[in-house]
Design a protein around this motif. Sequence first.
Motif, PDB file in Angstrom:
ATOM      1  N   PHE A 134      13.317 -32.259 -59.121  1.00 29.06           N
ATOM      2  CA  PHE A 134      12.206 -31.983 -58.200  1.00 29.06           C
ATOM      3  C   PHE A 134      12.077 -33.191 -57.283  1.00 29.06           C
ATOM      4  O   PHE A 134      12.495 -34.297 -57.638  1.00 29.06           O
ATOM      5  CB  PHE A 134      10.892 -31.837 -58.988  1.00 29.06           C
ATOM      6  N   MET A 135      11.479 -32.951 -56.119  1.00 30.22           N
ATOM      7  CA  MET A 135      11.191 -34.067 -55.209  1.00 30.22           C
ATOM      8  C   MET A 135       9.732 -34.009 -54.775  1.00 30.22           C
ATOM      9  O   MET A 135       9.220 -32.939 -54.434  1.00 30.22           O
ATOM     10  CB  MET A 135      12.080 -33.993 -53.953  1.00 30.22           C
ATOM     11  N   CYS A 136       9.115 -35.198 -54.762  1.00 31.98           N
ATOM     12  CA  CYS A 136       7.716 -35.278 -54.315  1.00 31.98           C
ATOM     13  C   CYS A 136       7.625 -34.966 -52.826  1.00 31.98           C
ATOM     14  O   CYS A 136       8.565 -35.206 -52.077  1.00 31.98           O
ATOM     15  CB  CYS A 136       7.173 -36.701 -54.508  1.00 31.98           C
ATOM     16  N   SER A 137       6.448 -34.514 -52.421  1.00 34.05           N
ATOM     17  CA  SER A 137       6.249 -34.310 -50.980  1.00 34.05           C
ATOM     18  C   SER A 137       5.560 -35.529 -50.383  1.00 34.05           C
ATOM     19  O   SER A 137       4.916 -36.310 -51.098  1.00 34.05           O
ATOM     20  CB  SER A 137       5.379 -33.069 -50.756  1.00 34.05           C
ATOM     21  N   PHE A 138       5.654 -35.684 -49.079  1.00 30.98           N
ATOM     22  CA  PHE A 138       5.056 -36.846 -48.398  1.00 30.98           C
ATOM     23  C   PHE A 138       3.533 -36.741 -48.339  1.00 30.98           C
ATOM     24  O   PHE A 138       2.840 -37.744 -48.293  1.00 30.98           O
ATOM     25  CB  PHE A 138       5.559 -36.910 -46.952  1.00 30.98           C
ATOM     26  N   ASN A 139       3.047 -35.497 -48.279  1.00 32.63           N
ATOM     27  CA  ASN A 139       1.631 -35.301 -47.977  1.00 32.63           C
ATOM     28  C   ASN A 139       0.727 -35.658 -49.138  1.00 32.63           C
ATOM     29  O   ASN A 139       1.148 -35.749 -50.280  1.00 32.63           O
ATOM     30  CB  ASN A 139       1.393 -33.825 -47.613  1.00 32.63           C
ATOM     31  N   ASP A 140      -0.565 -35.850 -48.779  1.00 30.15           N
ATOM     32  CA  ASP A 140      -1.581 -35.917 -49.834  1.00 30.15           C
ATOM     33  C   ASP A 140      -2.119 -34.511 -50.026  1.00 30.15           C
ATOM     34  O   ASP A 140      -2.083 -33.685 -49.117  1.00 30.15           O
ATOM     35  CB  ASP A 140      -2.724 -36.858 -49.420  1.00 30.15           C
ATOM     36  N   ILE A 141      -2.580 -34.242 -51.214  1.00 32.51           N
ATOM     37  CA  ILE A 141      -3.274 -32.975 -51.490  1.00 32.51           C
ATOM     38  C   ILE A 141      -4.705 -33.357 -51.845  1.00 32.51           C
ATOM     39  O   ILE A 141      -4.935 -34.062 -52.826  1.00 32.51           O
ATOM     40  CB  ILE A 141      -2.630 -32.207 -52.669  1.00 32.51           C
ATOM     41  N   ASN A 142      -5.635 -32.986 -50.986  1.00 37.19           N
ATOM     42  CA  ASN A 142      -7.059 -33.278 -51.221  1.00 37.19           C
ATOM     43  C   ASN A 142      -7.285 -34.768 -51.466  1.00 37.19           C
ATOM     44  O   ASN A 142      -8.059 -35.147 -52.345  1.00 37.19           O
ATOM     45  CB  ASN A 142      -7.593 -32.458 -52.402  1.00 37.19           C
ATOM     46  N   GLY A 143      -6.555 -35.598 -50.777  1.00 39.09           N
ATOM     47  CA  GLY A 143      -6.782 -37.042 -50.825  1.00 39.09           C
ATOM     48  C   GLY A 143      -5.873 -37.797 -51.764  1.00 39.09           C
ATOM     49  O   GLY A 143      -5.941 -39.021 -51.841  1.00 39.09           O
TER      50      GLY A 143
END
Length: 746
Positions: A244-253
């Motif tokens: 799996f690879m992490c995404s760049f974005n934040d989710i709800n902070g």
Amino acid sequence: MHRLKLKKLLTSVLTAVSLMCYGQSNNAVEQQIENLLSQMTLQEKIGQMNQLNTAGLTDDMKGQIRSGKVGSILNELDVQTINELQRIAVKESRLKIPLIIARDVIHGFKTIFPIPLGQAASWNPKVVENGARVASLEATASGIRWTFAPMIDVTRDPRWGRIAESCGEDPYLTSVMGEAMIKGFQGDNLNSPSSMAACAKHFAAYGATESGKDYNTTWVPEVQLREVYLPPFEKAAKAGVATFMCSFNDINGVPSSGNRFLNKQILRNEWKYDGMLVSDWGSIEQMIPHGFCTDLKEAAEKAVLAGVDMDMMGYAYINHLEELVHSGKVNEKLLDESVRNILRLKFRLGLFNNPYTKERTQMPYYLAESLQKAKDAAIESVVLLKNNHSVLPLNSSVKSVAVIGPLSDSQADQLGTWCFDAEPEHCITPLMAIRETYGKQVQVIAEKGLTYSRDKSEKGIEKAVAAAQKADVVLLFAGEEAVLSGEARSRADISLPGKQAELVAALKKTGKPLVMVVMAGRPLTIPKETELADAVLYAFHGGTMAGPALADLIFGKAVPSGKLPVTLPRMVGQIPIYYAHKNTGRPASNITLIDDIEVGAKQTSLGFTSYHLDAGDTPLFPFGYGLSYSTFNYSDVKLSSAVISKGETLTVSCNVTNTGNYDASEVVQLYIRDKVGSLIRPVKELKGFEKIFIKANETHTVTFHITLNDLAYWQADMVKRPETGEFAVWIAPDSQSGKEADFKYQ
Ligand code: GLC
């Protein structure tokens, strides 16, 4: 000899013996992992968690590998360099742990398939699996054993450049396509030298990026996260995706690279995933600009506590984990978990007993069967949106065609985004293919009109019009250059770039039948151009063989079968617009569009329902839509029962008749609606589909089975369960058609 030394010697001998066989049992692998781990120093553990971009055979890189500071290298493509780097790792490092070599092989390595959004439009998992298999055969020959694909981020925002890499707006379709790509990349045996570890990315909700601007923030309630963005990843985990690879974005902070809820609670505790989680490029370090970490040391701490196993080019782990462990801030056992995941991946890939890549004089690139598969995929990825007066396919009465437009003969642009290793010179453009295959049948008059998609100069339009006037039919290839979609390529205006709208209008004025082929990395807003054209083929970026595929479709050697994997909006202001929307308390009715409002109309004269005055409430074309040269009739929808109870399955069938003159394929789609829920449910949800080939005038009965799991949804208490009540079901050609049938779950 000291007992402990004897035990270690014995263990090492046992390990060596068992490593000689492929496909070791899980227990054997786990035992080998523990043996190795027990010998590793803290520095060597951290080294495995460090992924670097290639630097070739520099002394620095060789020294880092020799001292066990590198676990993986990305973007090295020279086989001899890879083999030398591996030789240093397995011969000169203390514990002889092989490297894993990675690359973004997204929709092909040398033979390029349609962009994933186009492949999704095929609604054919086999075509998608074939593409990934060809990519794996080509890339592994170059020493790549880990690809950063499939990208399975659901998105409903075509402003986002990375929609090109996605499988569109629907969790179910994305799940099916993602699984097919994983099967293709990983093959039957992950430890086969011609298999690559796949990577489910970007975990998670990257496609929810605000305003479609890349890397932007996301605000996703947990219910929506679980209902829309996570299902393809859960499917991938269950399908055995290696990483799996992490995404760049934040989710709800909370940035994904530091998100314990996502990476520990969901991925590990709920899904029991035992693969490896890699950050995205520098995404650990980027938690500093996110404002989530003060410095790289804190970023390293938060990432490792959140279960990110490997740091891609962030230099956070290699520079700070040792200190964090010594200071007691991070327990070394956490690193052990990550190193286990990394070693497990390398064992599963067979790298311990087979670290090297065969050095070939002849690489298996562009094989005839690979090119044929790429052409088949390109054919099935094209969606016929309009075909007035059956202008397509061109028949024998057509003696000349004008081939026009910035995408008519652009080898590089038809490849689309994310194809680093493609060689445009191998691409066959529409103009090349029409000349080569149909040049005897028709006279081909070529005038680009615009030299590239953003061309603002209109001076070429006159020549294009002149060419059109000499021809029986105009074939316009419009759309986007490849560079206008992909990572960091978001657009706020998704109309045809440059002066393409003017080109379409000028060609229309000639009065010649106008066929518009759109080659783009996203849905474009083309209402006017669609109105002016007599026929529209939406071809996305079709890859190496886009030209031959389009030529065969235009001249009738192939029949379009694609269906939209994403909604085509009329205007960018409608976004987000998608089929699985909620009904609202005032669904659109009695629509009065802006130009139809009487001058002086009173505020209360227009009704009060949910739509845009200047766009209405429907898209230009809906999800799941696509025409054929044939026609299909859906009839006799039958349900096995009007009621379904616990433990039961509802069988729904329908007759589909090919009522046209062409043998053709049709994507038959199954949608449901839960009419009343403790949380409001979408007006439709895709729950199944089947692409079937039906000969002209033949009828096939298509059957689907609905289980309670299909009716279940994530409720406010974060439990996924069905609710009793009324349901509707459709078996249909797209998300807006079909006759409703009703049933009850009680
Ligand atoms: C990029 C992308 C990711 C890719 C990685 C390695 O920034 O976000 O999809 O796999 O870096 O190239």
